[in-house]
Scaffold this motif. Structure first.
Motif, PDB file in Angstrom:
ATOM      1  N   VAL A   1      60.556  38.391  -0.597  1.00 59.48           N
ATOM      2  CA  VAL A   1      61.754  39.328   0.164  1.00 59.48           C
ATOM      3  C   VAL A   1      60.947  40.496   0.852  1.00 59.48           C
ATOM      4  O   VAL A   1      61.362  40.785   1.964  1.00 59.48           O
ATOM      5  N   VAL A   2      60.180  40.999  -0.091  1.00 63.70           N
ATOM      6  CA  VAL A   2      59.427  42.359   0.509  1.00 63.70           C
ATOM      7  C   VAL A   2      58.535  41.989   1.874  1.00 63.70           C
ATOM      8  O   VAL A   2      58.861  42.938   2.773  1.00 63.70           O
ATOM      9  N   SER A   3      57.774  40.811   1.725  1.00 62.06           N
ATOM     10  CA  SER A   3      57.092  40.613   3.170  1.00 62.06           C
ATOM     11  C   SER A   3      58.023  40.590   4.402  1.00 62.06           C
ATOM     12  O   SER A   3      57.735  40.690   5.234  1.00 62.06           O
ATOM     13  N   CYS A   4      59.028  39.662   4.069  1.00 61.70           N
ATOM     14  CA  CYS A   4      59.948  39.126   4.926  1.00 61.70           C
ATOM     15  C   CYS A   4      60.530  40.472   5.595  1.00 61.70           C
ATOM     16  O   CYS A   4      60.938  40.860   6.849  1.00 61.70           O
ATOM     17  N   SER A   5      60.990  41.333   4.639  1.00 60.88           N
ATOM     18  CA  SER A   5      61.675  42.728   5.242  1.00 60.88           C
ATOM     19  C   SER A   5      60.735  43.557   5.867  1.00 60.88           C
ATOM     20  O   SER A   5      61.192  44.216   6.953  1.00 60.88           O
ATOM     21  N   ILE A   6      59.591  43.796   5.596  1.00 58.52           N
ATOM     22  CA  ILE A   6      58.581  44.658   6.197  1.00 58.52           C
ATOM     23  C   ILE A   6      58.216  44.157   7.571  1.00 58.52           C
ATOM     24  O   ILE A   6      58.277  44.698   8.711  1.00 58.52           O
ATOM     25  N   ALA A   7      58.242  42.483   7.603  1.00 58.11           N
ATOM     26  CA  ALA A   7      57.803  41.981   8.826  1.00 58.11           C
ATOM     27  C   ALA A   7      58.985  42.138   9.853  1.00 58.11           C
ATOM     28  O   ALA A   7      58.911  42.322  11.163  1.00 58.11           O
ATOM     29  N   GLU A   8      60.390  41.986   9.337  1.00 58.13           N
ATOM     30  CA  GLU A   8      61.515  42.089  10.251  1.00 58.13           C
ATOM     31  C   GLU A   8      61.642  43.592  10.877  1.00 58.13           C
ATOM     32  O   GLU A   8      62.054  43.856  12.048  1.00 58.13           O
ATOM     33  N   ASN A   9      61.422  44.483  10.107  1.00 62.67           N
ATOM     34  CA  ASN A   9      61.476  45.931  10.677  1.00 62.67           C
ATOM     35  C   ASN A   9      60.269  46.358  11.469  1.00 62.67           C
ATOM     36  O   ASN A   9      60.237  47.011  12.395  1.00 62.67           O
TER      37      ASN A   9
END
Length: 600
Positions: free
Chosen positions: A553-561
């Motif tokens: 979840v954290v990796s995806c959120s950082i990538a999206e931002n």
């Protein structure tokens, strides 16, 4: 039925053609005539004439008659009921209805109010006190439904205060019935938008003075009961008055000074009130096992707490009772059980949504006073059992967290946080961990959850923990971290909304993985051989069910931002929130992997 219709038409026509005072005079004359004739011939019986009079007066009240007309009507009624020639049977029959119906005119003007008050007083003087007690209580109940309960109840409360003194026997039983009625009316008045606190207070004190006068004439058990009832009444009206204040609390100091002598008269002390011992004594004497009667004083604990806090709001109040607030603080600092009791009482102020913030500010300062310099060794005395007080302390801490969240000033939030830490440290370790677990479980704020988890971590590192305390903490760490990282409703935590709680949970888990209990104060090592946190089962559970899903979840959120515009403010803020989480998360993963290798 036909005759009834004709009578009704004639009555309506009379209302239109006759002046109000003339029509009232005619109806009152019919009352006397019906008694003189004995109800025979063409005269209507007394009861039906009184009903017609009441109906006419109700019509006047509903039709917004001119003030002068109403004054003439009330003046006519007063002249008749004050006449020495008036028949007692007529007075008695009129007393059942006129106090209630004439009180509806009290809000027209000060002259109308005075006339209604004089009418009620006349009935009080001329009729049986026991009858008038029930009549006025019924009228007060009716006044609560009026558009202006404050004005309508004034003459009725004034009359009731006189009735109290006139009662000849069974004083306690009759006062016990009347006091809840009075309190309900006063509370309704306090909720009026434009309530005048001084007027409300004058009404309340007038009743208190009458109850005190009754008590002073009695002896033995009945005197004690009436005195205790007076104490409950004064405590309850303190809460009602405090809630009704819309401006500065200090402006009501002169009013509160008038209440303090009643506390002395009832043998109450601020220390007894804040530890609940006085209120319990009063309630057991007055209500016994009658739970329904206990509910007649819903704000008794709030009022008891406020009476002490008022001494902090103004030095004048403290001087009025020679209240040695300093000695009360000293006693609470020395006595752990009394502090626990005080926490349970003060929560009623902190959780109230109707009081000015000034009351909560002084309450927090009082909590800081009584916990200043207190040693944590007090709460670890095995001879003192905290379990009885834990539920009320928990409720108090819940109220404290609400003040931290909603306080309008940063300084108050800072003081409240300090109070939170001190109260928690005042609880024995086993109960403290369970209280923190309950606070976290019921927290609706991510930031507050983070604060509480941080305090849990601080409690784990305390040098005074015993081996059993460490075991308790271990079990609760697993539960609390899972609560945040794997919410009960399913799915991973919502980021970045829950970022504060997630970061705090990860920090707590990392601390638990690294925690070395060292030695306790007795020099004995506190073993964690059977640590639940370090068991293979729980390490695997944390790894597979908490940490790896969160990493995704954290990796995806950082990538999206990162894909979004770098100049976008919300995107930048999200990355700032997620970066610390990512750092601590990877450290936790490393630690778990390291611990798991030791189980191979």
């Amino acid at each position: 039925m036909a005759s009834s219709t004709v009578g009704s038409s004639e009555f309506e026509e009379t209302i239109v053609t006759a002046s109000p005072s003339r029509r009232v005079r005619e109806l009152l004359a019919l009352c006397f005539s019906s008694v003189e004739v004995g109800g025979g011939g063409g005269f209507k019986d007394l009861e039906s004439v009184v009903k017609e009079l009441v109906s006419y007066l109700n019509c006047l009240a509903e039709n917004d008659e001119l003030e002068n007309d109403v004054i003439e009507v009330l003046d006519e009624i007063l002249k008749v009921v004050s006449s020495p020639q008036v028949d007692q049977e007529v007075i008695d029959e009129l007393s059942f209805q006129l106090p209630k119906v004439t009180s509806k005119f009290a809000d027209l003007s000060s002259r109308c109010l005075q006339l209604v008050e004089d009418i009620v007083d006349r009935f009080v003087e001329a009729c049986n006190p026991r009858d008038m007690l029930s009549i006025l209580c019924e009228a007060l109940d009716a006044a609560r439904c009026s558009l202006s309960p404050s004005s309508c109840s004034t003459p009725l409360l004034h009359g009731l205060s006189k009735v109290f003194i006139s009662i000849q026997r069974r004083h306690f039983e009759q006062l016990k019935v009347a006091v809840p009625v009075v309190l309900n009316v006063l509370k309704d008045i306090s909720l009026e938008k434009d309530v005048q606190v001084e007027d409300l207070f004058d009404k309340a004190v007038g009743i208190a003075i009458s109850i005190r006068d009754v008590s002073s004439k009695l002896k033995n058990e009945e005197e004690v009961k009436v005195r205790c009832l007076l104490g409950l009444y004064v405590i309850q009206i303190t809460a009602i008055l405090s809630v009704s204040i819309r401006d500065k609390a200090a402006s009501c100091v002169p009013l509160l000074m008038q209440l303090e002598p009643f506390l002395t008269y009832c043998g109450l002390t601020h220390l007894g009130l804040i530890t609940e011992s006085d209120t319990e004594k009063l309630m057991s004497t007055v209500a016994g096992d009658d739970d329904d009667y206990v509910s007649s004083f819903p704000d008794i604990k709030l009022g008891a707490s406020l009476l002490l806090i008022w001494t902090k709001i103004s030095q004048e109040v403290g001087e009025a009772t020679n209240a040695a607030l300093g000695s009360d603080v000293d006693e609470l600092q020395r006595n752990l059980v009394k502090r626990w009791q005080a926490y349970g009482m003060l929560k009623y102020i902190l959780s109230s949504g109707d009081l000015l913030w000034a009351f909560k500010r002084h309450t927090i300062e009082f909590l800081l006073d009584i916990t200043k310099g207190v040693s944590s060794s007090q709460c670890n005395d095995e001879k003192i059992d905290c379990s009885h007080y834990t539920p009320s302390i928990y409720a108090a801490l819940q109220a404290v967290t609400l003040v931290i969240i909603y306080a309008p000033e940063a300084d108050l939030r800072k003081k409240t946080f300090e109070a939170l830490k001190r109260i928690l440290s005042d609880i024995p370790a086993p109960q403290r961990f369970h209280v923190l677990r309950a606070l976290v479980t019921n927290s609706q704020s991510s930031s507050m959850t983070a604060i509480l988890l941080g305090l849990f971590k601080d409690s784990m590192s305390s040098s005074s923990l015993q081996g059993t305390d460490c075991a308790t903490a271990d079990m609760l760490v697993i539960e609390l971290v899972e609560l945040v990282l794997r919410p009960p409703k399913g799915g991973p935590p919502l980021l970045p909304d829950q970022s504060d709680a997630v970061l705090a949970a990860l920090n707590l888990y990392r601390f638990a993985l690294l925690f070395n209990p060292g030695e306790n104060e007795a020099g004995k090592e506190r073993s964690r051989v059977s640590s639940e946190v370090l068991s293979k089962k729980n390490l695997e559970k944390a790894y597979k069910e908490w940490l790896l899903p969160l990493r995704t979840v954290v990796s995806c959120s950082i990538a999206e931002n990162a894909k979004e515009d770098h100049g976008h403010e919300s995107s930048f803020d999200s990355v700032c929130l997620l970066n610390p989480i990512e750092s601590v998360l990877y450290r936790c993963i490393e630690l778990v992997e390291e611990k798991l290798t030791r189980h191979v």
